[in-house]
Design a protein around this motif. Structure first.
Motif, PDB file in Angstrom:
ATOM      1  N   ALA A 152     -40.789 -13.608 -23.605  1.00  0.00           N
ATOM      2  CA  ALA A 152     -40.135 -14.241 -22.460  1.00  0.00           C
ATOM      3  C   ALA A 152     -38.654 -14.432 -22.758  1.00  0.00           C
ATOM      4  O   ALA A 152     -38.266 -14.709 -23.880  1.00  0.00           O
ATOM      5  CB  ALA A 152     -40.791 -15.585 -22.168  1.00  0.00           C
ATOM      6  N   ASP A 153     -37.820 -14.264 -21.734  1.00  0.00           N
ATOM      7  CA  ASP A 153     -36.375 -14.394 -21.942  1.00  0.00           C
ATOM      8  C   ASP A 153     -35.740 -15.235 -20.853  1.00  0.00           C
ATOM      9  O   ASP A 153     -34.613 -15.009 -20.455  1.00  0.00           O
ATOM     10  CB  ASP A 153     -35.715 -13.018 -21.962  1.00  0.00           C
ATOM     11  CG  ASP A 153     -35.733 -12.358 -20.591  1.00  0.00           C
ATOM     12  OD1 ASP A 153     -36.601 -12.728 -19.784  1.00  0.00           O
ATOM     13  OD2 ASP A 153     -34.882 -11.513 -20.322  1.00  0.00           O
ATOM     14  N   THR A 154     -36.478 -16.238 -20.369  1.00  0.00           N
ATOM     15  CA  THR A 154     -36.004 -16.969 -19.195  1.00  0.00           C
ATOM     16  C   THR A 154     -35.330 -18.282 -19.537  1.00  0.00           C
ATOM     17  O   THR A 154     -34.853 -18.966 -18.652  1.00  0.00           O
ATOM     18  CB  THR A 154     -37.191 -17.319 -18.295  1.00  0.00           C
ATOM     19  OG1 THR A 154     -38.111 -18.069 -19.100  1.00  0.00           O
ATOM     20  CG2 THR A 154     -37.874 -16.087 -17.791  1.00  0.00           C
ATOM     21  N   GLY A 155     -35.286 -18.645 -20.811  1.00  0.00           N
ATOM     22  CA  GLY A 155     -34.929 -20.022 -21.140  1.00  0.00           C
ATOM     23  C   GLY A 155     -36.166 -20.884 -20.965  1.00  0.00           C
ATOM     24  O   GLY A 155     -37.082 -20.502 -20.232  1.00  0.00           O
ATOM     25  N   TRP A 156     -36.205 -22.040 -21.667  1.00  0.00           N
ATOM     26  CA  TRP A 156     -37.452 -22.829 -21.623  1.00  0.00           C
ATOM     27  C   TRP A 156     -37.681 -23.438 -20.263  1.00  0.00           C
ATOM     28  O   TRP A 156     -38.756 -23.949 -19.986  1.00  0.00           O
ATOM     29  CB  TRP A 156     -37.453 -23.899 -22.708  1.00  0.00           C
ATOM     30  CG  TRP A 156     -36.595 -25.098 -22.395  1.00  0.00           C
ATOM     31  CD1 TRP A 156     -35.264 -25.219 -22.599  1.00  0.00           C
ATOM     32  CD2 TRP A 156     -37.030 -26.341 -21.830  1.00  0.00           C
ATOM     33  NE1 TRP A 156     -34.836 -26.448 -22.192  1.00  0.00           N
ATOM     34  CE2 TRP A 156     -35.894 -27.167 -21.718  1.00  0.00           C
ATOM     35  CE3 TRP A 156     -38.268 -26.851 -21.413  1.00  0.00           C
ATOM     36  CZ2 TRP A 156     -35.953 -28.455 -21.195  1.00  0.00           C
ATOM     37  CZ3 TRP A 156     -38.315 -28.143 -20.895  1.00  0.00           C
ATOM     38  CH2 TRP A 156     -37.170 -28.932 -20.799  1.00  0.00           C
ATOM     39  N   THR A 157     -36.683 -23.373 -19.369  1.00  0.00           N
ATOM     40  CA  THR A 157     -36.838 -23.985 -18.051  1.00  0.00           C
ATOM     41  C   THR A 157     -37.527 -23.066 -17.055  1.00  0.00           C
ATOM     42  O   THR A 157     -37.935 -23.522 -15.994  1.00  0.00           O
ATOM     43  CB  THR A 157     -35.456 -24.348 -17.488  1.00  0.00           C
ATOM     44  OG1 THR A 157     -34.585 -23.216 -17.664  1.00  0.00           O
ATOM     45  CG2 THR A 157     -34.866 -25.522 -18.217  1.00  0.00           C
ATOM     46  N   PHE A 158     -37.666 -21.787 -17.365  1.00  0.00           N
ATOM     47  CA  PHE A 158     -38.373 -20.829 -16.498  1.00  0.00           C
ATOM     48  C   PHE A 158     -37.874 -20.881 -15.063  1.00  0.00           C
ATOM     49  O   PHE A 158     -38.668 -20.837 -14.120  1.00  0.00           O
ATOM     50  CB  PHE A 158     -39.888 -21.086 -16.481  1.00  0.00           C
ATOM     51  CG  PHE A 158     -40.520 -21.167 -17.834  1.00  0.00           C
ATOM     52  CD1 PHE A 158     -40.505 -20.091 -18.703  1.00  0.00           C
ATOM     53  CD2 PHE A 158     -41.151 -22.331 -18.251  1.00  0.00           C
ATOM     54  CE1 PHE A 158     -41.091 -20.173 -19.944  1.00  0.00           C
ATOM     55  CE2 PHE A 158     -41.736 -22.417 -19.503  1.00  0.00           C
ATOM     56  CZ  PHE A 158     -41.711 -21.336 -20.348  1.00  0.00           C
ATOM     57  N   VAL A 164     -39.518 -15.058 -12.031  1.00  0.00           N
ATOM     58  CA  VAL A 164     -40.487 -14.275 -11.261  1.00  0.00           C
ATOM     59  C   VAL A 164     -40.235 -12.788 -11.478  1.00  0.00           C
ATOM     60  O   VAL A 164     -41.141 -11.973 -11.420  1.00  0.00           O
ATOM     61  CB  VAL A 164     -40.375 -14.637  -9.760  1.00  0.00           C
ATOM     62  CG1 VAL A 164     -41.371 -13.842  -8.951  1.00  0.00           C
ATOM     63  CG2 VAL A 164     -40.625 -16.115  -9.572  1.00  0.00           C
ATOM     64  N   LYS A 165     -38.965 -12.450 -11.751  1.00  0.00           N
ATOM     65  CA  LYS A 165     -38.606 -11.039 -11.880  1.00  0.00           C
ATOM     66  C   LYS A 165     -38.650 -10.537 -13.314  1.00  0.00           C
ATOM     67  O   LYS A 165     -38.735  -9.348 -13.559  1.00  0.00           O
ATOM     68  CB  LYS A 165     -37.195 -10.829 -11.329  1.00  0.00           C
ATOM     69  CG  LYS A 165     -37.099 -11.249  -9.882  1.00  0.00           C
ATOM     70  CD  LYS A 165     -35.691 -11.097  -9.329  1.00  0.00           C
ATOM     71  CE  LYS A 165     -35.689 -11.587  -7.882  1.00  0.00           C
ATOM     72  NZ  LYS A 165     -34.598 -11.135  -7.099  1.00  0.00           N
ATOM     73  N   SER A 166     -38.539 -11.472 -14.270  1.00  0.00           N
ATOM     74  CA  SER A 166     -38.439 -11.070 -15.666  1.00  0.00           C
ATOM     75  C   SER A 166     -39.790 -10.563 -16.193  1.00  0.00           C
ATOM     76  O   SER A 166     -40.776 -10.551 -15.483  1.00  0.00           O
ATOM     77  CB  SER A 166     -37.944 -12.260 -16.472  1.00  0.00           C
ATOM     78  OG  SER A 166     -37.912 -11.932 -17.828  1.00  0.00           O
ATOM     79  N   GLY A 167     -39.822 -10.148 -17.464  1.00  0.00           N
ATOM     80  CA  GLY A 167     -40.991  -9.496 -18.060  1.00  0.00           C
ATOM     81  C   GLY A 167     -42.266 -10.315 -18.031  1.00  0.00           C
ATOM     82  O   GLY A 167     -42.265 -11.508 -17.747  1.00  0.00           O
TER      83      GLY A 167
ATOM     84  N   TYR B 182     -28.014 -19.548 -16.382  1.00  0.00           N
ATOM     85  CA  TYR B 182     -28.534 -18.379 -17.084  1.00  0.00           C
ATOM     86  C   TYR B 182     -29.147 -17.387 -16.097  1.00  0.00           C
ATOM     87  O   TYR B 182     -29.966 -17.753 -15.268  1.00  0.00           O
ATOM     88  CB  TYR B 182     -29.572 -18.821 -18.109  1.00  0.00           C
ATOM     89  CG  TYR B 182     -30.277 -17.660 -18.752  1.00  0.00           C
ATOM     90  CD1 TYR B 182     -29.582 -16.814 -19.595  1.00  0.00           C
ATOM     91  CD2 TYR B 182     -31.608 -17.405 -18.504  1.00  0.00           C
ATOM     92  CE1 TYR B 182     -30.205 -15.724 -20.172  1.00  0.00           C
ATOM     93  CE2 TYR B 182     -32.245 -16.329 -19.089  1.00  0.00           C
ATOM     94  CZ  TYR B 182     -31.538 -15.496 -19.914  1.00  0.00           C
ATOM     95  OH  TYR B 182     -32.159 -14.422 -20.487  1.00  0.00           O
ATOM     96  N   CYS B 183     -28.741 -16.115 -16.192  1.00  0.00           N
ATOM     97  CA  CYS B 183     -29.154 -15.142 -15.179  1.00  0.00           C
ATOM     98  C   CYS B 183     -29.596 -13.814 -15.797  1.00  0.00           C
ATOM     99  O   CYS B 183     -29.628 -12.797 -15.117  1.00  0.00           O
ATOM    100  CB  CYS B 183     -28.040 -14.913 -14.178  1.00  0.00           C
ATOM    101  SG  CYS B 183     -26.499 -14.359 -14.916  1.00  0.00           S
ATOM    102  N   GLY B 184     -29.900 -13.805 -17.097  1.00  0.00           N
ATOM    103  CA  GLY B 184     -30.419 -12.566 -17.674  1.00  0.00           C
ATOM    104  C   GLY B 184     -29.455 -11.936 -18.654  1.00  0.00           C
ATOM    105  O   GLY B 184     -28.530 -12.576 -19.150  1.00  0.00           O
ATOM    106  N   LYS B 185     -29.660 -10.666 -18.912  1.00  0.00           N
ATOM    107  CA  LYS B 185     -29.049  -9.954 -20.026  1.00  0.00           C
ATOM    108  C   LYS B 185     -27.556 -10.234 -20.194  1.00  0.00           C
ATOM    109  O   LYS B 185     -27.126 -10.740 -21.221  1.00  0.00           O
ATOM    110  CB  LYS B 185     -29.299  -8.456 -19.841  1.00  0.00           C
ATOM    111  CG  LYS B 185     -28.655  -7.584 -20.908  1.00  0.00           C
ATOM    112  CD  LYS B 185     -29.160  -6.144 -20.810  1.00  0.00           C
ATOM    113  CE  LYS B 185     -28.192  -5.153 -21.408  1.00  0.00           C
ATOM    114  NZ  LYS B 185     -27.093  -4.787 -20.510  1.00  0.00           N
TER     115      LYS B 185
END
Lengths: 555, 436, 224
Positions: A152-158, A164-167, B182-185
């Motif tokens: 997961a790469d969303t930050g702990w706050t999701f 919804v779009k991330s892995g 925060y918005c990704g890569k």
């Protein structure tokens, strides 16, 4: 009364020694220890993640990580530290071990439920590990290299809609947080009933140790706030799996609603982390000052007030999120309502030392460090509660530094203080005092060196969660990275010192090495399987230190 | 102590800083006082010689406890009050008709700005000093946050919703804009620069549409070549047949592609469009290590056509276009040095968009016709008169706003940045040939 | 549990560390706290539903017409009746009548089954007309969840509908499990006028399950 009462060398650790006797135990002390080892393992994982990205941040420009790897690392650091380490932190470890001892009970109200909470925690932790290593994506993709490490790469706050779009690992991570929430709920529920129903004769509400009060307040938050985030995370999973669109604006949903649901839990959760640490400090200072805790009732009311007000301030995490101005104004003003009881607590702890007979064993050093760190955490919290100033500071390094002072400087230091303070009771051994003091020094210096520069970075306008930064931010980032390693060494020394003493230590701990008046010190070190050899009874609160004087206030 | 905030470039900044510094001073005072008291007690009442001394059983003091509940409460009330007051200043919607409204749009990972006259920029925006500015924000994908440290304003940028920041810049200069949600890569590279300039410079800048006009009038293949570099395709796709992260573009068009799932397709127009918008739907065999990001929403149909034409042209028959440098762009790859001044002037007329607004047949378009212009006398809209000599023409090209012929609008962009002396001389010579 | 407790295994649980009266009150307190967390759990869904119903009133009204209110009404009646039989079960246990307790709890669990069967019929009908995620589009279905024509508001309504009703159905199943455990104890004649905690706790939980449905039914089926 117990079958083991006659043998002095029989205690909860050696009454049964098979592996099965541990994994099937319903003894609150053993469950507390199992929690302790599990969360420490995750503390190490989360800490290593942090050190890795601190190396990346040592210099401006890309170093040895890719942006994606960096994002994964700070997400793992946050999610592991929050959900797997610090939320169960003090309550599930020290709370489990001490709560029944402190109120003179033989166990918590529902021992089997307690064990169940632990295993629910383990299941949640396993799901988090799946989220980290994500083996299913790897296997399903036919072992494609790109799916080999895809957490997961969303930050702990999701935050939606990115989450919804991330892995796909996000589903596992949020699922893990949901399951861990249930563990938290059941522990909280267990503690509330224990405090209500299992106090020994004479243990009135006004005689409860402040640590027990803190646990009680914590448990109320755990029980009432956790279901909300649990369900929110389920909605998030639904959103991903079914495409329901509740948080997705392109489908008519509302991402700000997610933020409300999330912070409705995740603000009170800050008090789940830090209130028990308040309790720990409230136990340590009177013992090492030989003075009653100053203003017992105020200290207790403040804990309860913080727990209650903590429910009403969640949207101060959202001042810039697009909520209406009046909403922002309400949440700003309400937030100051938390500042006041917190300030009162600090005044009370310091006053406790007045005219004491103060000795500086390691737990006391941690407690004093805690007061300084928490002063910084509290006063920087005032900036963030103040609407006009928070607009500037929101999502900058100032916030990062603030919550690390609160959570690491508060909750983690509180946990380490508690580990040292109750170590003789838990292990029946004494640890090496000079090494412990050296570790304390490294932790204190390293911690401040890590996070004081981050306040400066925040003031200069450095946003958080940045893989790369402008060159002008570099000097402070360097200090911070150096500090983080000193801090890490400090924790390593402290933990190894305790581990060494527990396994190889020769110095046996007496029942009550600090001459404390609290009930847990009245039984053997380590305690027997049933805690007390004789049914305990109390006739005063556990802080009646010193010689009674005229005008010394009243309890 | 602790005065690290960046320079104050907006009207509200000194107010925010005033409150900020008050909080800082109070915080330092209380931290020093309380920790000082703690250290004093620790030293004064330390246990001596390992023996506890007698301690008084002081369990509390109602008076003290009331004092230290009430005093922080009063301080909190004041701080909260001023926090709210200054916040209202910050978010106040200006009624000023002079207000500049800019539409800002966040996307992964860039900021687009659109001005009221339709001018569009990416990752930079310019505002006039001392006028209220309002940036209306929305996002096309995930949450972002628009942070102008020097202005002390910040607002989340939410898809499906409009938010805004408003500020009045008081100091000219160049300032940072950060994405703080925060918005990704490439979150950390989602930066924009804000230039605060004088009103005159702002007017010039906002009316300078030459860059966009240039793009609109380019041939599709040239546009595609430009986009190839602008959008960063060159990072992963080579033009010389070498394999980088993605397949090379050389001789790609029209060939048969084999995908990682074994299926095949011909690289025709539809295939290329789909590869740009949904790159994950068809990954060429051997290239699945690093997925290509979708350009959906970041590229329009006209630009896609450009890229298709660009790829069609890469059949190996001509050398691939190099990345245009700022200087080279003037010549657009053609050798101009061989041209005579008149030919040079004609080339500039046709390629630098003069042709769009100035006719050669005497008809009135947006600007005056070039037919018979050289040597003409007439009136400017400020009432003064002009003679169309070399000096006048040069000034009209470099700084058109300074002398507008009566009856025309001040619409012509300045060409000072785009034309050299030879170009201008050429235009003058060319105009001379257009005498009646 | 350690060896020293095994002597007390035949008695009520927890007897080793608290007396039966405290154990009863403690369990009750714990159960009420748990019910509070359950209400908060559903509270999130109710809040989300309320917000989007307010935003998309018309579409939600339209979507709700694809639910069969008669099925919902039958289930409401079944659950209310089962709550009543659960109370009778508790009353019997309090009087130490293990046989009656067993019988009434069996009726309650059977009602749970009926509820689930009706729910299954409803779901399968939805799946048949294509109002269900994960169903591949086919020609005879009226809707197709994954198609672009499928309205977002419908997705939201049915997403919340499935989330709420499935979570509720899960609670019904858990409740049936608890009651089955309680009725097996009745079969073994464990209850007396002094000890009937499992029945009472199971029934409390069952009432909550019933109560939540009583809110869900008008909210989802009778949107008008």
């Amino acid at each position: 009364m117990s079958a083991h009462a006659d043998g002095d060398d029989k205690n909860y650790l050696n009454c049964e020694t098979t592996l099965w006797s541990w994994i099937s135990t319903v003894d609150h002390k053993r469950i507390g220890l199992m929690y302790l080892f599990t969360i420490t393992a995750f503390f190490i994982v989360g800490g290593l993640a942090a050190l890795t990205f601190r190396i990346e941040l040592f210099s401006s420009g890309a170093q040895f990580l890719t942006p994606d790897q960096y994002n994964v690392l700070f997400t793992l650091h946050g999610a592991i530290m929050i959900f797997l380490f610090i939320v169960p932190g003090i309550p599930a470890t020290m709370g489990n071990f001490l709560l029944p001892l402190m109120i003179g009970a033989k166990d918590v109200a529902f021992p089997r439920l307690n064990l169940l909470s632990y295993y629910i925690y383990v299941v949640g932790a396993a799901m988090a590990l799946i989220a980290i290593f994500n083996p299913f994506d790897y296997i399903l993709s036919g072992f494609s290299a790109e799916q080999a490490f895809n957490p997961a790469d969303t930050g702990w706050t999701f935050y939606a809609p990115y989450s919804v779009k991330s892995g796909s690992a996000v589903v596992w991570m949020t699922g893990a947080a949901f399951v861990l929430g249930f563990s938290s709920i059941l522990t909280g529920l267990n503690f509330i009933v224990t405090v209500h129903k299992l106090r020994c004769p004479g243990m009135t509400w006004n005689r409860l140790p402040v640590f027990v009060w803190a646990l009680y307040a914590t448990s109320v938050i755990q029980t009432l706030a956790t279901p909300v985030v649990g369900m929110t995370l389920v909605l998030l999973i639904m959103e991903r799996v079914m495409g329901v669109g509740i948080f997705d604006p392109s489908m008519g949903g509302d991402p700000v609603l997610y933020e409300h649901f999330f912070w409705f839990y995740s603000h009170p959760v800050v008090y789940i982390m830090v209130l028990p640490a308040f309790g720990v400090v409230g136990e340590i200072i009177p013992v090492f000052s030989r003075k009653p805790i100053f203003g017992y009732k105020m200290v207790v009311y403040a804990s309860v007030a913080i727990a209650a007000v903590g429910f009403l301030v969640w949207a101060h995490h959202m001042f810039t999120s697009g909520i209406s101005d009046w909403t922002a104004i309400y949440f700003s003003v309400a937030t100051f309502g938390v500042a006041i009881p917190t300030a009162v607590k600090v005044f009370n702890w310091v006053s406790t030392m007045y005219k004491g007979s103060i000795s500086f064993e390691t737990p006391m050093l941690y407690a004093m460090a805690f007061i300084f760190l928490f002063m910084v955490a509290g006063t920087t919290g005032v900036y963030l509660a103040t609407l006009a100033v928070d607009v500037y500071y929101h999502d900058t390094y100032f916030v990062v530094a603030h919550f690390h002072y609160t959570i690491q400087g508060g909750a983690v230091i509180g946990l380490i203080a508690a580990l040292h303070f109750w170590f003789p009771k838990i292990s029946g051994k004494m640890y090496n005092e000079p090494v412990a003091k050296l570790a304390w020094f490294l932790v204190f210096v390293g911690f401040n060196l890590t996070f004081l520069p981050q306040f400066v970075l925040g003031m200069e306008g450095m946003p958080r969660r940045y893989f790369d930064y402008l060159p002008e931010f570099q000097p402070m980032h360097r200090l911070s990275t150096i500090g983080s390693f000193i801090n890490g060494f400090g924790y390593t020394f402290a933990l190894l010192n305790l581990l060494y003493a527990a396994v190889f230590g020769r110095v046996k701990a007496p029942r009550n090495p600090y001459n404390s008046l609290s009930l847990e010190w009245k039984t053997a070190s380590p305690p027997s399987h049933h805690n007390f050899d004789e049914d305990p009874e109390v006739d005063d609160y556990p802080y009646a230190y010193g010689t009674p004087v005229e005008g010394g206030g009243h309890h | 102590m602790f005065r690290y905030l960046p320079e104050q470039a907006s009207e509200v900044a000194p107010k925010v800083d005033w409150l900020h510094h008050w909080i800082t001073d109070l915080s330092v005072f209380f931290t020093v006082a309380i920790c000082g008291a703690m250290l004093y007690f620790a030293v004064r009442y330390r246990k001596r010689d390992g023996v506890d001394h007698e301690t008084p059983r002081i369990e509390g003091n109602n008076f003290l406890e009331i004092v230290w509940t009430v005093v922080p409460t009063i301080i909190c009330v004041f701080v909260a009050y001023y926090g709210v007051v200054i916040y209202r200043d910050m978010v106040e919607v200006s009624e000023d008709p002079d207000q500049v409204v800019i539409n800002g749009r966040g996307r992964q990972w860039a900021w687009d700005f659109q001005y009221q006259n339709g001018k569009v920029t990416t990752n930079e925006f310019v505002v006039p000093v001392n006028r209220p500015i309002r940036v209306v924000l929305t996002s096309t994908d995930v949450l972002h946050s628009f942070f102008l440290p020097a202005m002390r304003v910040k607002k989340d940028v939410v898809p499906g919703m409009y938010t805004y920041v408003s500020f009045t810049p008081v100091k000219e200069g160049e300032y940072h804009t950060f994405c703080t949600e925060y918005c990704g890569k490439d979150h950390s590279y989602m930066l924009a620069s804000l230039k605060v300039v004088s009103q005159a410079e702002y007017d010039r800048w906002v009316n300078d549409r030459s860059a966009e006009l240039m793009k609109a009038s380019m041939s599709p293949a040239k546009l595609g070549a430009k986009l190839y570099y602008e959008k960063g395709c060159n990072a992963c796709h080579s033009l010389d047949g070498s394999k980088v992260v993605g397949p090379t573009f050389l001789k790609l068009f029209g060939t048969e592609r084999v995908f990682s799932d074994g299926s095949k397709a011909t690289a025709d127009e539809n295939y290329i469009k789909n590869s740009i918008l949904n790159p994950q739907s068809q990954i060429v065999e051997g290239y699945d290590a690093i997925p290509m990001p979708s350009f959906d929403g970041q590229i329009n149909d006209n630009e896609i056509t450009g890229i298709i034409e660009f790829l069609r042209g890469l059949d190996g028959s001509a050398p691939a276009p190099e990345q245009p440098e700022a200087d080279e762009e003037k010549g657009q790859g053609e050798d101009l040095s061989a041209l005579s001044p008149v030919e040079r002037g004609k080339w500039v007329y046709e390629n630098k968009l003069c042709i769009t607004c100035h006719s050669l047949d005497g008809s009135k378009l947006v600007g005056p016709s070039f037919k018979g212009l050289y040597g003409r006398e007439g009136e400017l809209n400020d009432g003064s008169t002009y003679v169309a000599n070399d000096e006048y023409i040069q000034k009209s090209i470099m700084d058109p706003a300074s002398q507008i012929v009566k009856g025309y609008q001040p619409l012509m962009p300045p060409y000072a940045q785009q034309l050299g002396d030879e170009d201008v001389q050429g235009v003058i010579e060319y105009l001379k040939t257009l005498k009646e | 549990m350690s060896s020293s407790n095994e002597a007390t295994v035949s008695g009520p649980p927890h007897a080793h560390h608290w007396d039966p009266v405290t154990a009863y009150h403690g369990s009750k307190l714990g159960m009420w706290l748990f019910l509070a967390t359950e209400i908060l759990l559903f509270g999130v869904l109710f809040t989300a539903f309320a917000i989007f119903r307010y935003l998309y009133m018309e579409e939600f009204h339209h979507a709700s017409q694809y639910l069969d209110w008669k099925m919902g009404a039958i289930n409401t009646a079944v659950l209310i009746f089962s709550s009543f039989t659960a109370v009778l079960g508790v009353d019997a246990a309090q009087h130490g009548d293990n046989k009656k307790t067993f019988r009434w709890l069996c009726v309650t669990v059977a009602c749970g089954f009926i509820f689930l069967i009706v729910k299954y019929l409803e779901y399968s009908h939805k799946a048949h007309i294509g109002l269900f995620p994960f169903i591949e589009c086919n020609d005879h279905a009226q809707f197709c969840w994954d198609s672009v024509e499928f309205k977002n508001e419908f997705k939201m309504y049915f997403g919340l509908y499935y989330c709420m009703t499935m979570l509720h159905a899960l609670h019904v199943i858990i409740g049936m499990g608890i009651l089955t455990w309680a009725l097996l104890k009745a079969k073994k004649n464990r209850y007396s006028t002094d000890y009937y905690t499992p029945v009472e706790m199971g029934a409390l939980y069952w009432h909550l399950v019933d109560l939540i449905w009583i809110y869900l039914f008008p909210l989802l089926y009778l949107v008008d």
